[in-house]
Design a protein around this motif. Structure first.
Motif, PDB file in Angstrom:
ATOM      1  N   MET A 421       1.087  -0.883   0.214  1.00  0.00           N
ATOM      2  CA  MET A 421      -0.208  -0.352  -0.083  1.00  0.00           C
ATOM      3  C   MET A 421       0.993   1.147   0.089  1.00  0.00           C
ATOM      4  O   MET A 421       0.069   2.182  -0.420  1.00  0.00           O
ATOM      5  N   GLN A 422       1.930   1.351   0.944  1.00  0.00           N
ATOM      6  CA  GLN A 422       3.012   2.760   0.632  1.00  0.00           C
ATOM      7  C   GLN A 422       2.976   2.545  -0.394  1.00  0.00           C
ATOM      8  O   GLN A 422       3.540   4.145  -1.374  1.00  0.00           O
ATOM      9  N   ARG A 423       3.443   1.720  -1.337  1.00  0.00           N
ATOM     10  CA  ARG A 423       4.738   1.858  -2.773  1.00  0.00           C
ATOM     11  C   ARG A 423       3.585   2.126  -2.847  1.00  0.00           C
ATOM     12  O   ARG A 423       3.461   3.481  -4.262  1.00  0.00           O
ATOM     13  N   GLU A 424       2.504   2.102  -3.789  1.00  0.00           N
ATOM     14  CA  GLU A 424       1.213   2.109  -4.347  1.00  0.00           C
ATOM     15  C   GLU A 424       0.457   3.787  -4.399  1.00  0.00           C
ATOM     16  O   GLU A 424       0.577   4.645  -5.050  1.00  0.00           O
ATOM     17  N   LEU A 425       0.397   4.146  -3.286  1.00  0.00           N
ATOM     18  CA  LEU A 425       0.654   5.111  -2.696  1.00  0.00           C
ATOM     19  C   LEU A 425       1.607   6.297  -3.134  1.00  0.00           C
ATOM     20  O   LEU A 425       1.140   7.651  -3.620  1.00  0.00           O
ATOM     21  N   LEU A 426       3.056   6.212  -3.275  1.00  0.00           N
ATOM     22  CA  LEU A 426       3.842   6.619  -3.553  1.00  0.00           C
ATOM     23  C   LEU A 426       3.685   6.748  -5.172  1.00  0.00           C
ATOM     24  O   LEU A 426       4.092   8.128  -5.557  1.00  0.00           O
ATOM     25  N   ARG A 537      -7.435   2.602  13.583  1.00  0.00           N
ATOM     26  CA  ARG A 537      -8.066   2.197  11.985  1.00  0.00           C
ATOM     27  C   ARG A 537      -6.976   3.528  11.658  1.00  0.00           C
ATOM     28  O   ARG A 537      -7.014   4.930  11.833  1.00  0.00           O
ATOM     29  N   HIS A 538      -6.349   3.516  10.136  1.00  0.00           N
ATOM     30  CA  HIS A 538      -5.338   4.064   9.877  1.00  0.00           C
ATOM     31  C   HIS A 538      -6.135   4.458   8.254  1.00  0.00           C
ATOM     32  O   HIS A 538      -6.890   3.807   7.724  1.00  0.00           O
ATOM     33  N   GLY A 539      -5.554   5.866   8.242  1.00  0.00           N
ATOM     34  CA  GLY A 539      -6.139   6.261   6.659  1.00  0.00           C
ATOM     35  C   GLY A 539      -5.465   6.022   5.893  1.00  0.00           C
ATOM     36  O   GLY A 539      -4.198   5.163   6.340  1.00  0.00           O
ATOM     37  N   GLN A 540      -5.075   6.312   4.814  1.00  0.00           N
ATOM     38  CA  GLN A 540      -4.273   6.427   3.428  1.00  0.00           C
ATOM     39  C   GLN A 540      -3.622   6.844   3.586  1.00  0.00           C
ATOM     40  O   GLN A 540      -2.233   6.129   3.120  1.00  0.00           O
ATOM     41  N   GLN A 541      -3.409   7.647   3.868  1.00  0.00           N
ATOM     42  CA  GLN A 541      -1.706   9.028   3.955  1.00  0.00           C
ATOM     43  C   GLN A 541      -1.150   8.165   4.717  1.00  0.00           C
ATOM     44  O   GLN A 541      -0.038   8.114   5.291  1.00  0.00           O
ATOM     45  N   TYR A 545       3.595   6.115   5.636  1.00  0.00           N
ATOM     46  CA  TYR A 545       5.675   6.306   6.629  1.00  0.00           C
ATOM     47  C   TYR A 545       4.851   5.726   8.022  1.00  0.00           C
ATOM     48  O   TYR A 545       6.301   5.199   8.600  1.00  0.00           O
ATOM     49  N   SER A 546       4.143   5.988   8.674  1.00  0.00           N
ATOM     50  CA  SER A 546       3.302   6.250  10.234  1.00  0.00           C
ATOM     51  C   SER A 546       3.814   4.212  10.128  1.00  0.00           C
ATOM     52  O   SER A 546       4.452   3.368  10.939  1.00  0.00           O
ATOM     53  N   LEU A 547       3.127   3.862   9.157  1.00  0.00           N
ATOM     54  CA  LEU A 547       2.677   1.526   9.375  1.00  0.00           C
ATOM     55  C   LEU A 547       4.084   1.227   8.947  1.00  0.00           C
ATOM     56  O   LEU A 547       4.447   0.533   9.914  1.00  0.00           O
ATOM     57  N   PRO A 548       4.686   1.612   7.779  1.00  0.00           N
ATOM     58  CA  PRO A 548       6.127   0.827   8.066  1.00  0.00           C
ATOM     59  C   PRO A 548       7.295   1.184   8.885  1.00  0.00           C
ATOM     60  O   PRO A 548       7.881  -0.354   9.364  1.00  0.00           O
ATOM     61  N   ARG A 549       7.008   2.349   9.279  1.00  0.00           N
ATOM     62  CA  ARG A 549       7.638   2.532  10.875  1.00  0.00           C
ATOM     63  C   ARG A 549       7.350   1.859  12.139  1.00  0.00           C
ATOM     64  O   ARG A 549       8.206   1.063  12.544  1.00  0.00           O
ATOM     65  N   LYS A 550       5.613   1.644  11.985  1.00  0.00           N
ATOM     66  CA  LYS A 550       5.562   0.619  13.316  1.00  0.00           C
ATOM     67  C   LYS A 550       5.857  -1.126  12.999  1.00  0.00           C
ATOM     68  O   LYS A 550       6.191  -1.308  13.596  1.00  0.00           O
ATOM     69  N   LEU A 551       5.960  -1.250  12.161  1.00  0.00           N
ATOM     70  CA  LEU A 551       5.847  -2.604  11.155  1.00  0.00           C
ATOM     71  C   LEU A 551       7.808  -3.098  11.604  1.00  0.00           C
ATOM     72  O   LEU A 551       8.137  -4.023  12.332  1.00  0.00           O
ATOM     73  N   MET A 552       8.343  -1.715  11.312  1.00  0.00           N
ATOM     74  CA  MET A 552      10.097  -2.543  11.247  1.00  0.00           C
ATOM     75  C   MET A 552      10.598  -2.379  12.928  1.00  0.00           C
ATOM     76  O   MET A 552      11.149  -3.065  12.713  1.00  0.00           O
ATOM     77  N   SER A 613      11.511   1.353   2.211  1.00  0.00           N
ATOM     78  CA  SER A 613      10.140   1.905   2.093  1.00  0.00           C
ATOM     79  C   SER A 613      10.587   2.898   3.164  1.00  0.00           C
ATOM     80  O   SER A 613       9.355   4.400   2.828  1.00  0.00           O
ATOM     81  N   MET A 614      10.875   3.122   3.869  1.00  0.00           N
ATOM     82  CA  MET A 614      11.249   4.113   5.053  1.00  0.00           C
ATOM     83  C   MET A 614      11.932   5.277   4.635  1.00  0.00           C
ATOM     84  O   MET A 614      11.151   6.364   4.914  1.00  0.00           O
ATOM     85  N   TYR A 615      12.987   5.211   3.900  1.00  0.00           N
ATOM     86  CA  TYR A 615      14.321   5.541   3.739  1.00  0.00           C
ATOM     87  C   TYR A 615      14.543   5.957   2.165  1.00  0.00           C
ATOM     88  O   TYR A 615      15.150   7.039   1.916  1.00  0.00           O
ATOM     89  N   ASP A 616      14.227   5.537   1.545  1.00  0.00           N
ATOM     90  CA  ASP A 616      14.818   4.643   0.109  1.00  0.00           C
ATOM     91  C   ASP A 616      13.649   5.212  -0.039  1.00  0.00           C
ATOM     92  O   ASP A 616      13.905   5.678  -1.526  1.00  0.00           O
ATOM     93  N   SER A 617      12.253   5.462  -0.436  1.00  0.00           N
ATOM     94  CA  SER A 617      11.548   6.365  -1.484  1.00  0.00           C
ATOM     95  C   SER A 617      11.867   7.261  -1.201  1.00  0.00           C
ATOM     96  O   SER A 617      10.936   7.402  -2.164  1.00  0.00           O
ATOM     97  N   ARG A 618      12.354   8.148  -1.635  1.00  0.00           N
ATOM     98  CA  ARG A 618      12.287   8.887  -1.556  1.00  0.00           C
ATOM     99  C   ARG A 618      13.385   9.358  -2.582  1.00  0.00           C
ATOM    100  O   ARG A 618      13.139  10.297  -3.448  1.00  0.00           O
ATOM    101  N   TYR A 619      13.801   8.430  -2.666  1.00  0.00           N
ATOM    102  CA  TYR A 619      15.329   8.996  -4.061  1.00  0.00           C
ATOM    103  C   TYR A 619      14.860   7.816  -5.085  1.00  0.00           C
ATOM    104  O   TYR A 619      15.232   7.096  -5.952  1.00  0.00           O
ATOM    105  N   LEU A 620      12.964   7.366  -4.798  1.00  0.00           N
ATOM    106  CA  LEU A 620      12.541   5.875  -5.564  1.00  0.00           C
ATOM    107  C   LEU A 620      12.836   6.846  -7.430  1.00  0.00           C
ATOM    108  O   LEU A 620      12.427   6.800  -8.615  1.00  0.00           O
TER     109      LEU A 620
END
Length: 635
Positions: A421-426, A537-541, A545-552, A613-620
């Motif tokens: 979901m995070q990558r699709e949002l990006l 209850r998480h929104g798409q936003q 960053y929030s959910l990937p950080r929690k998962l990590m 997903s957390m740190y490399d996505s800005r260079y995608l």
């Protein structure tokens, strides 16, 4: 009365003969019709002369006693490489080397060259060839294959060399379906045999080679990733370079170009250190440039367009019908073959405007299949990108609609739902910034805006990740329970008078207590993190960053708890056996590292995905180094 009877009989006989003659005439007409059909459907022998195999003698197959006593024995000896057993038979009857021992009319040499190549079977073939004449090596089975053909197809390079020393003309004798031995090696992907036979064929110039079967070899080498040999073929036979089929095959090989990039990087580093200046591109890139340059220079522009977008270009192959794609450039974009697309666009920039039957450009296809390497080329074409991104397909979808559809490729590569979901949002946010504002809410032919389509396509992604999180919660809960119970069940027990642990002053006991506390705290943290994900209850936003950080955090603390639990377990044995039998805790500690290592190895790919997903996505997107137009020389 008699004449009347005679006359009647004569009249009856004449009627029978007339009826019979009519039947014969009709049968003759039917036969003539069948002949015409046969002549129409089957070419005449003058046009296609019938090919007959050079068969060995089949005397042994006609008698059951000879088949059992000789054929079966020779077959077993040939497969196993038992030369002593075969020699006992051949010493008595040397002529058997030219006799068939199977119903397919395979000789002893046919069977031996089809076996797995070992020192034993090599020795068997060498001894057998020494007993044979040059003509004996040219015997074929019912499939037209010589023993040399079978050895080439199996990739038995030593056996090929042995027979070549005896009779070099074997490489010019075609086998099944008219294939040369070299083509059989290429068909089955036997690189060493291909290379040896190509050198021996004097670059495909000896007898038996035609432009058609040279094309077969070229296509098979490209299919098998033998690009160095393919480069040699097109260099020695430039007429084969104008080949749309090879372009189609190369377009479907992104991994080959990625490998070339890695090799080129290593070569570039080595050359810079050693001060060597040489060609750094891989064979696949050299082949692409030769083929593409020949296509551009030697063909009119209209024919180039036909190769890239026109009907399939096919050639009759004796084994299969090879076809190039009808849309080579779009196939490359779909496969994510970035380097292929770059090399084509450098020489033919107008291709950025070409569309397929669905009105998609290569950039639209790259977005649909989430190939950021090709998509990022949009940043190098300037303001022209503003005229490409608004294009609509036949269903009224613009580029933002297309990115709203979940990619099958992305689902296959990303195992964790929230990361998907995070990558699709990006991707969605990136295309949204690229699109003109007035098109961001434009509806397609189904009446859906891009955001509505995105929400519909991704509504089930979160539910798919619940099972994984629940399983992780079970593991964390078990570790919490065990760590909490161990804290009050210390090794050695307690002093009955004062209630303190008996081994409280030992160093190993201190390690035991600290490791148990770490295991309890880290597993509790992991459990709470996963629980917060499930209950919130998480929104798409939040998926950005929030959910990937929690998962990590949850996965990292779970790993720490498992490692600390193993340390706690090992320390307890050092507490109990600190005065004797020290080999027991050492051995147990050694084995206790196995679960930690296995857990780390299995979960490391997921941890890497989270970190990216957390740190490399800005260079995608928006790469700093240009790819399409850089300092590298062109063709």
């Amino acid at each position: 009365m008699q004449p009347t009877t005679t006359t009647t009989i004569n009249m009856f006989t004449q009627g029978v003969f007339k009826a019979y003659a009519g039947v014969l005439e009709r049968n003759i007409e039917d036969l003539n019709t069948m002949k015409q059909v046969i002549k129409r459907d089957i070419p005449s022998t003058s046009d296609q002369p019938q090919r007959l195999p050079n068969l060995p003698r089949g005397d042994l197959l006609e008698r059951s006693n000879d088949y059992i006593d000789i054929c079966v024995q020779l077959y077993e000896a040939s497969i196993t490489g038992n030369w002593q057993a075969a020699k006992l038979i051949l010493d008595k009857r040397p002529e058997l080397v030219r006799f068939a021992i199977t119903e397919n009319f395979d000789t002893t040499l046919h069977v031996a060259t089809s076996a797995q190549e070992t020192k034993i079977t090599e020795n068997f073939v060498e001894n057998l060839v020494n007993l044979m004449d040059i003509q004996d090596l040219q015997l074929q089975n019912k499939n037209f294959n010589t023993a040399f053909c079978l050895a080439a197809a199996a990739g038995n390079i030593k056996m090929v060399e042995i027979m070549m020393k005896k009779n070099r003309s074997l490489m010019t004798i075609p086998g099944s379906k008219g294939m040369m031995p070299l083509h059989m090696s290429a068909l089955f992907g036997k690189y060493e045999t291909i290379k040896y036979l190509y050198d021996a064929s004097n670059n495909l110039t000896i007898d038996g080679w035609t432009p058609e079967n040279r094309c077969w070899i070229l296509h098979r080498c490209v299919q098998g990733d033998f690009f160095d040999i393919a480069v040699r073929i097109v260099k020695h036979h430039p007429e084969l370079a104008k080949n749309g089929i090879v372009l189609g095959l190369l377009a479907q090989k992104p991994d080959a170009f990625n490998g070339a990039e890695k090799i080129s990087l290593r070569t570039r580093i080595r050359n810079s250190i050693c001060g060597i200046t040489e060609k750094i591109d891989g064979d696949v890139l050299e082949l692409l440039r030769i083929i593409w340059t020949s296509t551009i220079i030697r063909m009119p522009k209209t024919e180039v367009d036909e190769i890239l977008r026109g009907p399939p270009d096919s050639i009759h192959d004796p084994d299969t019908e090879i076809q190039s794609s009808s849309n080579i450039l779009f196939v490359a974009a779909e496969m994510g073959n970035t380097r292929f697309v770059i090399e084509i666009l450098r020489t033919y920039p107008d291709l950025i405007w070409k569309v397929n039957d669905d009105n998609h450009t290569v950039f639209h296809i790259a977005v649909m299949h989430r190939h950021q390497g090709i998509y990022n080329l949009l940043y190098e074409i300037g303001a022209m990108k503003d005229m490409i991104t608004p294009l609509k397909d036949k269903n009224g979808n613009n580029m933002l609609h297309l990115v709203g559809k979940t990619s099958v490729k992305m689902r296959a590569q990303t195992t964790e739902a929230s990361l998907l979901m995070q990558r699709e949002l990006l991707w969605f946010k990136e295309i949204e910034k690229m699109m003109p504002p007035y098109l961001r809410e434009r509806k397609n032919n189904d009446g859906q805006t891009p955001y509505e389509l995105f929400s519909e396509q991704n509504k089930d992604i979160v539910s798919q990740g619940l099972k994984w999180m629940k399983d992780s919660m079970v593991v964390a809960t078990l570790i919490v329970t065990v760590a909490f119970a161990v804290a009050f069940t210390v090794p050695g027990g307690y002093d009955q008078e004062y209630g303190i642990p008996i081994y409280i002053h030992g160093r190993s006991f201190l390690v035991f207590v600290i490791a148990d506390a770490i295991s309890l705290f880290s597993s509790s943290t992991s459990l709470l993190v996963f629980l917060s994900i499930l209950t919130s209850r998480h929104g798409q936003q939040d998926f950005m960053y929030s959910l990937p950080r929690k998962l990590m955090i949850g996965l990292a603390t779970l790993f720490i708890s498992v490692a600390a639990m193993m340390v706690t377990f090992s320390a307890s044995f050092f507490v109990l056996y600190h005065k004797g039998l020290k080999w027991i805790p050492i051995l147990i500690t050694t084995f206790s590292t196995m679960p930690v290592i296995i857990f780390a190895v299995l979960q490391f790919p997921l941890l890497v995905d989270m970190f990216r997903s957390m740190y490399d996505s800005r260079y995608l997107f928006k790469p700093k180094k240009p790819m399409l137009y850089n300092t590298n020389p062109r063709f």
